[in-house]
Design a protein around this motif. Structure first.
Motif, PDB file in Angstrom:
ATOM      1  N   GLU A  35       0.845  -1.205   0.000  1.00 40.24           N
ATOM      2  CA  GLU A  35       0.000   0.000   0.000  1.00 40.24           C
ATOM      3  C   GLU A  35       0.881   1.256   0.000  1.00 40.24           C
ATOM      4  O   GLU A  35       0.634   2.219  -0.726  1.00 40.24           O
ATOM      5  CB  GLU A  35      -0.885   0.032   1.248  1.00 40.24           C
ATOM      6  N   LEU A  36       1.919   1.237   0.834  1.00 42.26           N
ATOM      7  CA  LEU A  36       2.801   2.392   0.981  1.00 42.26           C
ATOM      8  C   LEU A  36       3.627   2.611  -0.281  1.00 42.26           C
ATOM      9  O   LEU A  36       3.819   3.746  -0.723  1.00 42.26           O
ATOM     10  CB  LEU A  36       3.716   2.199   2.197  1.00 42.26           C
ATOM     11  N   GLN A  37       4.093   1.515  -0.880  1.00 40.25           N
ATOM     12  CA  GLN A  37       4.867   1.642  -2.119  1.00 40.25           C
ATOM     13  C   GLN A  37       3.994   2.205  -3.250  1.00 40.25           C
ATOM     14  O   GLN A  37       4.447   3.018  -4.050  1.00 40.25           O
ATOM     15  CB  GLN A  37       5.458   0.284  -2.511  1.00 40.25           C
ATOM     16  N   ASN A  38       2.731   1.766  -3.302  1.00 42.81           N
ATOM     17  CA  ASN A  38       1.804   2.312  -4.308  1.00 42.81           C
ATOM     18  C   ASN A  38       1.581   3.803  -4.097  1.00 42.81           C
ATOM     19  O   ASN A  38       1.542   4.585  -5.057  1.00 42.81           O
ATOM     20  CB  ASN A  38       0.453   1.586  -4.240  1.00 42.81           C
ATOM     21  N   PHE A  39       1.409   4.188  -2.837  1.00 43.47           N
ATOM     22  CA  PHE A  39       1.198   5.605  -2.528  1.00 43.47           C
ATOM     23  C   PHE A  39       2.393   6.442  -2.983  1.00 43.47           C
ATOM     24  O   PHE A  39       2.231   7.483  -3.629  1.00 43.47           O
ATOM     25  CB  PHE A  39       0.972   5.793  -1.022  1.00 43.47           C
ATOM     26  N   ILE A  40       3.600   5.999  -2.658  1.00 44.34           N
ATOM     27  CA  ILE A  40       4.812   6.759  -3.014  1.00 44.34           C
ATOM     28  C   ILE A  40       4.940   6.889  -4.527  1.00 44.34           C
ATOM     29  O   ILE A  40       5.211   7.975  -5.059  1.00 44.34           O
ATOM     30  CB  ILE A  40       6.063   6.080  -2.406  1.00 44.34           C
ATOM     31  N   GLN A  41       4.708   5.789  -5.243  1.00 38.54           N
ATOM     32  CA  GLN A  41       4.805   5.804  -6.701  1.00 38.54           C
ATOM     33  C   GLN A  41       3.790   6.770  -7.308  1.00 38.54           C
ATOM     34  O   GLN A  41       4.124   7.577  -8.189  1.00 38.54           O
ATOM     35  CB  GLN A  41       4.587   4.388  -7.239  1.00 38.54           C
ATOM     36  N   GLU A  42       2.560   6.713  -6.822  1.00 36.47           N
ATOM     37  CA  GLU A  42       1.507   7.555  -7.394  1.00 36.47           C
ATOM     38  C   GLU A  42       1.659   9.018  -6.967  1.00 36.47           C
ATOM     39  O   GLU A  42       1.286   9.920  -7.716  1.00 36.47           O
ATOM     40  CB  GLU A  42       0.134   6.990  -7.008  1.00 36.47           C
ATOM     41  N   LEU A  43       2.215   9.248  -5.784  1.00 34.70           N
ATOM     42  CA  LEU A  43       2.515  10.617  -5.353  1.00 34.70           C
ATOM     43  C   LEU A  43       3.526  11.251  -6.307  1.00 34.70           C
ATOM     44  O   LEU A  43       3.341  12.381  -6.774  1.00 34.70           O
ATOM     45  CB  LEU A  43       3.076  10.606  -3.928  1.00 34.70           C
TER      46      LEU A  43
END
Length: 260
Positions: A35-43
């Motif tokens: 979840e956190l890796q997805n957030f960072i990538q999309e940010l």
């Protein structure tokens, strides 16, 4: 929708909540791992698409969590890097710097000692916080903040916040209650433990009795609890006490599993 919100410099409290719910896919109250890796990538993608660089706080965040597959953040950490127009979440970060302060605050606002902060108690909490921060507000804004808080933290939708739910306001590293999630007991087990450590049968546990209980818990649960942190655990839990007297209902908030 959540990715679009990431493009902006400032977001509303409602947009912040949408982002949180979008990335906390399992609804456990934290953004972690994939979840956190997805957030960072999309940010990073959203800011680039909007022609904006990452802010300094965002860059520091990416450096800290970008390659950390075991990383875990709470609402408090997300609020730090996604400033909202009305970021009352950061008031908590500024004023509740430790678990002990949080527990003292909890005790002050759980006025009926129900083990929950209900809507009116939460409203008083936010009102005092806004006044302390010298923030202007009106009744409608206070109501909006109260309802937003409930929507963010009321995980079982019962219209009130339990201690563990409210503790999600704390930064993850300061939330000592996370450590106790894996050692919580049934009501029957808890009552036996309480009576065992209430050695003088006074109906409450004092500081020394609590320390003995915590040391034994650490010995039995070495993967969750660190014996070197007994003093920290004790200080935070004793903040719930009544003049050094820790009654059954207060200790149950920390050690007793919710059986509802």
């Amino acid at each position: 929708m959540a990715e679009t919100h990431l493009q902006g410099v400032e977001i509303s409290a409602t947009q912040f909540l949408e982002i949180w719910r979008h990335y906390d896919t399992d609804g456990n109250g934290y953004i972690e791992g994939k979840e956190l890796q997805n957030f960072i990538q999309e940010l990073q993608q959203a800011r680039k698409k909007a022609g904006l660089d990452l802010s300094e706080k965002m860059k520091a965040f990416v450096d800290q969590y970008g390659q950390n597959t075991d990383g875990k953040i709470g609402i408090s950490e997300l609020a730090q890097i996604l400033p909202t127009e009305e970021n009352f979440l950061l008031f908590f970060r500024q004023q509740l710097k430790s678990s002990a302060e949080f527990m003292q605050t909890w005790r002050r606002y759980d006025t009926d000692h129900s083990g929950y902060i209900e809507t009116e108690e939460l409203k008083n909490f936010l009102k005092d916080l806004l006044q302390k921060a010298k923030k202007s507000y009106d009744d409608s804004k206070l109501e909006e903040y109260t309802q937003t808080m409930l929507r963010m933290f009321d995980s079982n939708n019962d219209g009130k916040l339990g201690l563990t739910e409210m503790a999600r306001l704390l930064p993850v590293q300061e939330n000592f209650l996370l450590k106790f999630q894996g050692v919580k007991m049934s009501g029957k087990e808890f009552n036996k433990v309480f009576e065992l450590y209430d050695q003088d049968g006074s109906g409450y546990i004092d500081e020394n009795e609590l320390e003995a209980l915590l040391k034994d818990l650490c010995d039995k649960n070495k993967t969750e609890l660190d014996i070197n942190n007994v003093a920290t655990y004790k200080k935070s839990i004793m903040a719930l006490s009544d003049g050094g007297k820790l009654y059954r209902t207060e200790l149950a908030l920390v050690l007793c599993a919710d059986e509802n």
